[in-house]
Design an enzyme around this catalytic site. Structure first.
Site, short mmCIF file in Angstrom:
data_model
loop_
_atom_site.label_atom_id
_atom_site.label_comp_id
_atom_site.label_asym_id
_atom_site.label_seq_id
_atom_site.Cartn_x
_atom_site.Cartn_y
_atom_site.Cartn_z
N GLU A 186 67.06 42.59 31.14
CA GLU A 186 65.87 42.03 31.49
C GLU A 186 65.34 41.62 32.76
OE1 GLU A 186 63.49 43.29 29.59
OE2 GLU A 186 64.41 43.50 27.61
N ARG A 190 62.99 43.74 35.61
CA ARG A 190 61.79 43.20 35.86
C ARG A 190 61.75 42.37 37.37
NH1 ARG A 190 58.78 42.30 29.93
NH2 ARG A 190 60.67 43.17 28.78
N ASP A 326 68.04 54.26 25.02
CA ASP A 326 67.16 54.94 25.69
C ASP A 326 67.62 55.27 27.10
OD1 ASP A 326 66.73 52.46 26.01
OD2 ASP A 326 64.18 52.61 25.65
N GLU A 495 55.36 54.06 27.69
CA GLU A 495 56.54 55.22 27.97
C GLU A 495 55.72 56.55 27.83
OE1 GLU A 495 58.89 51.97 27.08
OE2 GLU A 495 57.04 52.56 25.75
N THR A 582 63.39 51.66 35.44
CA THR A 582 63.00 51.64 33.90
C THR A 582 61.87 50.57 33.72
OG1 THR A 582 63.86 51.65 31.78
CG2 THR A 582 64.70 49.86 32.91
#
Length: 596
Positions: A186, A190, A326, A495, A582
């Site tokens: 994360e 980010r 994913d 998404e 992502t």
């Protein structure tokens, strides 16, 4: 003609004026025309009347053309000029007014989301907009600020850029040195990704935010140096999941396992940091993970969702493209694209792994619903020898855009077809991409709010549950999609709009824009909090949905960014020159544009 002229009234009018006066009038008119059409020699002008200036990282496009053009043409409705070197605000004179207005509506939503965060949660990771306070759920690094920074740059929201960059300059480095445990994945996607994208999009002209630009890179290196302990502490190539920032230590997650998606979704960011810093250590550590994963056994290219950093082996049999699985598939393609695709033969294994996995998806996971035949991607919770589950997370909707990107490598379908660049498998993947995009959009359409649930099940010949529709009885696919009570929440996820953005860029089909606008309107109607910010929901199947009271950082970093780009000019952050990590932070493809 001469005789006629001499015999006309014009003869008398011209003769009534002296030759000197006539020549003087011609000279004055000529000078006036030259002044009106003069353009600065420091800029070139393209056919759309846009000044194009060369900078250190690419081209900056500012609109206006000649002075004569500005006098004769009503100026387009543009936001403030974007400082970044590689994109403008996303608006162009060749956009019709409907999409310009809709794009500006998205920008207003972004400003409203930022307003709530700034008022009630500045410096915290996330805003709780209903109760009007902040919460640190991601380690306390001000994740919303860094996630939103490049979105503000792309939108030309200069006041937000100033506020966010000021916080990063004065607060973030000390936070990094003092904070405790963070999640490697994360924090990388980010915060590290946000800093690197902000660095790239910052202007390179001398004297304009040059201090901010340098601080973005230095802060990114400081953070990454501490995150490296996740790699160096592990006994295998698989990193630990958690890092303690203040002492640069690391440890595995409770239970000892890491998510497959998390360990394989660090490479874009670490590769780019090595490029910018000139230090290969970041790239070497991250790429060792993918090199190791290449050696592990797979099921037609598909992998379980857990992996052990202690043994380096996959754990369990659960195979899915939703949570914990994913972005493994996403980064196989994107890392290969980032490194120049076929130009780097050492990384062809990534593209081979991606292609094998997509064949596995089509063979093992793709099914159709009854009665209407929606295409969806299910799961194998007990591996290929167990039963098939018709369950699909909203997270799986990333796959539609990824398939399209893999087929054309970011080019438009028209250009790829014209240049004979698509093979049969590319066309199969592109068809599946469009089918999945429709399914993901229908997950929104079947609910009472027009917003998708976190998870959906699908009616098949083997699976059916009555009385669990989305609430919109008039929806065409109301009987195909099943939404269980525990799965009805909406977290403002990106998404679907991510895939709509990519598919619009590649196919140029306007239906993807229209679908995106319907989704945006539903967000506005049901998730907007008047005092500032947007909130997640507990139940999208009711017209009075209970509010969950949380605005995820990715709503500003991803959802609104993708909607803004969907409604804008396709030349802004083009897909053949950038890959989005992502978390939707654009990273330049090596060799596609100039980088520092």
């Amino acid at each position: 003609m001469t005789r006629s002229l001499l015999n006309s009234n014009m003869k008398r009018n011209c003769l009534s004026c002296s030759m000197g006066k006539f020549l003087m009038l011609l000279m004055i008119l000529g000078v006036a025309c030259l002044m009106l059409i003069h353009s600065s020699p420091a800029q070139s002008v393209d056919g759309l009347g846009k000044h194009i200036s060369n900078t250190g990282e690419g081209k900056i496009t500012s609109f206006g053309g000649s002075k004569l053009g500005r006098l004769l043409r009503k100026p387009p409705r543009l936001p403030p000029r974007l400082p970044p070197a590689n994109s403008t605000s996303g608006l162009s004179p060749n956009l019709d007014s409907k999409w310009i207005d809709r794009q500006q509506s998205v920008k207003k939503a972004f400003l409203h989301a930022w307003l709530g965060y700034k008022k009630y949660a500045m410096g915290y990771d996330e805003l709780m907009p209903v109760s009007q306070h902040g919460v640190d759920g991601l380690g306390g690094l001000g994740a919303t600020i860094v996630d939103a920074l490049d979105t503000a740059m792309i939108m030309g929201a200069n006041e937000v850029v100033s506020e966010a960059s000021g916080w990063v300059e004065t607060q973030l480095s000390s936070r990094i040195s003092q904070k405790g445990q963070v999640n490697l994945f994360e924090t990388t996607i980010r915060v590290l990704g946000g800093l690197l994208s902000a660095y790239h999009l910052s202007p390179v002209e001398a004297g304009i935010n040059s201090t901010s630009k340098a601080i973005y890179l230095e802060t990114a290196k400081n953070l990454a140096d501490r995150l490296l302990s996740a790699f160096t502490s592990s006994p295998t190539a698989v990193p630990y999941s958690d890092v303690v920032l203040h002492d640069s230590s690391s440890h595995p997650a409770p239970g000892g396992l890491s998510s497959t998606s998390e360990v394989s979704t660090l490479q874009l960011e670490f590769n780019y940091l090595s490029t910018l810093s000139g230090d290969p250590k970041y790239s070497i550590a991250a790429m060792k993970v993918l090199e190791h994963l290449k050696t592990l056994p797979k099921v037609e290219g598909l992998v379980p969702i857990y992996i052990s950093p202690h043994t380096g082996e996959f754990s369990g049999d659960n195979i899915r493209l939703g949570s914990r699985g994913d972005s493994y598939y996403e980064y196989l393609l994107k890392v290969w694209l980032q490194k120049g695709a076929s130009r780097d033969s050492n990384l062809t294994y990534l593209h081979d792994m991606y292609e094998e996995a997509m064949k596995g998806v089509r063979h093992l996971l793709v099914r159709k619903t009854i009665p209407k035949g929606l295409v969806f991607v299910g799961e194998l919770p007990y591996g290929p020898k167990g039963g098939f589950s018709p369950k699909m997370d909203h997270l799986v909707c990333f796959l539609s855009g990824n398939l399209a990107l893999g087929a054309t490598k970011g080019l438009t379908k028209e250009k790829a077809m014209r240049d004979n660049l698509l093979n049969f498998e590319d066309l199969e993947n592109l068809k599946l991409a469009e089918d999945l995009a429709k399914t993901c959009f229908e997950m929104y359409s079947v609910t009472s709010t027009g917003l998708a649930p976190e998870i959906a099940y699908f009616h098949t010949e083997e699976f059916s549950e009555g009385g669990l529709d989305g609430g919109n009885k008039n929806a065409e696919y109301v009987n195909d999609i099943i939404i269980k009570p525990a799965d009805r929440h909406n977290l403002l996820r990106p998404e679907t709009v991510e895939s709509l953005f990519i598919l619009y860029r590649i196919t140029e089909d306007p239906k993807y824009r229209e679908w995106g606008w319907q989704i945006f309107e539903a967000f506005e109607k049901f998730t907007r909090v008047e005092s500032g910010g947007y909130t997640s929901l507990d139940d999208v199947t009711t017209v009075h949905p209970p509010r969950r009271d949380k605005m995820e950082t990715f709503f500003l970093g991803e959802t609104l960014k993708y909607l803004y780009l969907l409604f804008g000019d396709s030349s802004v952050i083009p897909l053949d020159k950038y890959v989005f990590n992502t978390e939707a932070h654009p990273i330049p493809i090596e060799g596609a544009i100039m980088t520092e």
